[in-house]
Scaffold this active site. Structure first.
Site, short mmCIF file in Angstrom:
data_model
loop_
_atom_site.label_atom_id
_atom_site.label_comp_id
_atom_site.label_asym_id
_atom_site.label_seq_id
_atom_site.Cartn_x
_atom_site.Cartn_y
_atom_site.Cartn_z
N SER A 1 4.68 18.29 -27.76
CA SER A 1 4.58 18.80 -29.13
C SER A 1 4.25 20.29 -29.02
CB SER A 1 3.44 18.02 -29.82
OG SER A 1 2.75 18.81 -30.75
N TYR B 1 -5.33 14.69 -30.48
CA TYR B 1 -3.87 14.78 -30.34
C TYR B 1 -3.48 15.96 -29.45
CZ TYR B 1 1.06 14.77 -31.66
OH TYR B 1 2.44 14.73 -31.62
N1 LIG Z 1 7.16 14.06 -36.10
C1 LIG Z 1 6.86 15.21 -35.52
O1 LIG Z 1 6.94 16.27 -36.13
C2 LIG Z 1 6.45 15.22 -34.06
C3 LIG Z 1 6.32 16.48 -33.45
C4 LIG Z 1 5.98 16.52 -32.10
C5 LIG Z 1 5.77 15.37 -31.40
N2 LIG Z 1 5.89 14.16 -32.01
C6 LIG Z 1 5.69 12.98 -31.18
O2 LIG Z 1 6.91 12.29 -31.10
C7 LIG Z 1 6.67 10.87 -31.00
C8 LIG Z 1 7.36 10.17 -32.15
O3 LIG Z 1 6.82 10.67 -33.34
P1 LIG Z 1 7.25 10.18 -34.79
O4 LIG Z 1 6.96 11.31 -35.69
O5 LIG Z 1 8.59 9.59 -34.73
O6 LIG Z 1 6.13 9.06 -35.03
P2 LIG Z 1 6.21 7.66 -35.81
O7 LIG Z 1 7.25 7.73 -36.89
O8 LIG Z 1 4.82 7.33 -36.18
O9 LIG Z 1 6.73 6.66 -34.68
C9 LIG Z 1 5.90 6.36 -33.60
C10 LIG Z 1 6.59 5.35 -32.69
O10 LIG Z 1 5.69 5.07 -31.61
C11 LIG Z 1 5.53 3.67 -31.51
N3 LIG Z 1 4.16 3.32 -31.07
C12 LIG Z 1 2.99 3.72 -31.62
N4 LIG Z 1 1.96 3.15 -30.95
C13 LIG Z 1 2.51 2.37 -29.98
C14 LIG Z 1 1.97 1.53 -28.97
N5 LIG Z 1 0.64 1.34 -28.80
N6 LIG Z 1 2.84 0.89 -28.14
C15 LIG Z 1 4.17 1.04 -28.28
N7 LIG Z 1 4.75 1.83 -29.22
C16 LIG Z 1 3.91 2.49 -30.06
C17 LIG Z 1 5.81 3.11 -32.90
O11 LIG Z 1 6.33 1.79 -32.75
P3 LIG Z 1 5.64 0.48 -33.38
O12 LIG Z 1 4.60 0.92 -34.37
O13 LIG Z 1 6.80 -0.23 -34.02
O14 LIG Z 1 5.10 -0.25 -32.22
C18 LIG Z 1 6.90 4.06 -33.40
O15 LIG Z 1 8.17 3.60 -33.02
C19 LIG Z 1 5.16 10.70 -31.04
O16 LIG Z 1 4.69 10.64 -29.72
C20 LIG Z 1 4.69 11.97 -31.72
O17 LIG Z 1 3.38 12.29 -31.40
C21 LIG Z 1 6.23 14.05 -33.33
#
Ligand SMILES: NC(=O)c1ccc[n+]([C@@H]2O[C@H](COP(=O)([O-])OP(=O)(O)OC[C@H]3O[C@@H](n4cnc5c(N)ncnc54)[C@H](OP(=O)(O)O)[C@@H]3O)[C@@H](O)[C@H]2O)c1
Length: 265
Positions: free
Chosen positions: A146, A159
């Site tokens: 990130s 985070y």
């Molecule tokens: N959105 C942004 O702007 C952004 C920016 C930088 C980095 N990120 C990173 O990119 C990744 C995806 O982000 P997102 O925004 O798409 O988040 P999101 O919509 O909340 O999706 C998170 C995903 O992680 C899975 N997950 C969460 N806890 C888990 C666990 N204990 N075991 C297995 N799977 C788990 C969830 O699956 P289930 O709940 O179905 O298990 C879901 O598919 C994250 O690591 C986030 O920190 C996001």
């Protein structure tokens, strides 16, 4: 070797956290480049819709349950994935969570939840999948970081610690596993609207504030990450390892710029 450096036909990519959000963005991009996919989530049924979408792109998929906070679940998933597909070429360590709170309010439980999911989970998934990659002398591991891998934000202590750790972990694993033909890189997205930050995007004032601070003047769109993920997963990045690639519209370089411009102007 294909003449197209970005061609992933015949390769299998395992992506953690594909029930929604960025995990699905990465899945679409890799599938369009030719990869078959292993999808994972804590609840297998949440993958059904995406599975249909990937199959419509002409790719094969396998959906498996995985809780990255549970060591036994990681081992089960890795064994099953490898038994079903034989070789996993690409791992995208995407599953993650976030808790936004002033540092004084962060609890022991909050800290453990974020660090166990984002950092410990990514390490042990990488370890479990890398065993097969070592045997095949080939692998592309992409850890999702990130902008907080390189800069701090108030209210995001655990985070930020987890994402900074991912960047450092990426360098260590790259050093460890390079001799086995495995590259390990970190893809660090900027701000993309997903379930994780939907509440923030509901605040128009905040979106305006954010947009002003992004040099390219907009938050990320779903396909803005396609080029970077395919690059890091493919032959095109064969001599790149241990690196962090920020795909953030420049916010990590321009965060202070808007503030200074406002003062001057
Ligand atoms: N959105 C942004 O702007 C952004 C920016 C930088 C980095 N990120 C990173 O990119 C990744 C995806 O982000 P997102 O925004 O798409 O988040 P999101 O919509 O909340 O999706 C998170 C995903 O992680 C899975 N997950 C969460 N806890 C888990 C666990 N204990 N075991 C297995 N799977 C788990 C969830 O699956 P289930 O709940 O179905 O298990 C879901 O598919 C994250 O690591 C986030 O920190 C996001």
């Amino acid at each position: 070797m294909s003449e197209n450096l970005f061609d992933l036909n015949g390769q299998v990519a395992l992506i953690t956290g594909t029930s929604r959000g960025l995990g699905q963005y990465f899945g679409r991009a890799l599938a369009r480049a030719g990869a078959d996919l292993i999808l994972t989530s804590r609840k297998r049924e949440t993958l059904a819709e995406f599975e249909v979408e990937v199959k419509a792109l002409g790719r094969r998929t396998v959906s498996l349950e995985l809780d990255v906070r549970d060591y036994a679940s990681i081992q089960r998933m890795a064994e099953e994935a490898q038994r079903i597909v034989g070789q996993i070429h690409i791992l995208v360590n995407n599953a993650g969570c976030n808790i936004r709170k002033p540092a004084l309010d962060v609890t022991w439980h909050d800290w453990n939840l974020v660090l166990d999911t984002n950092l410990r989970g990514s390490f042990f998934v990488a370890q479990a999948i890398a065993r097969g990659m070592v045997a095949h002398r080939y692998g592309r591991i992409i850890n999702i970081g990130s902008v907080t891998s390189v800069m701090g934000y108030a209210g995001l202590g655990p985070y930020t610690a987890s994402r900074g750790g991912i960047r450092q972990l990426t360098m260590s694993l790259a050093d460890d596993w390079g001799r086995h033909g495995i590259t390990v890189n970190c893809l660090a997205p900027g701000w993309f609207k997903t379930a994780q930050n939907r509440v923030m995007y509901e605040d128009e004032g905040w979106v305006e504030y954010l947009t002003e601070r992004i040099p390219l003047k907009r938050p990320g769109a779903p396909d803005d990450l396609d080029g970077a993920i395919v690059f890091l997963a493919s032959e095109a990045s064969r001599y790149v390892t241990g690196q962090t690639l920020l795909v953030d519209g420049g916010i990590s370089t321009g965060a202070m710029r808007a503030t200074v411009a406002k003062r001057e102007g």
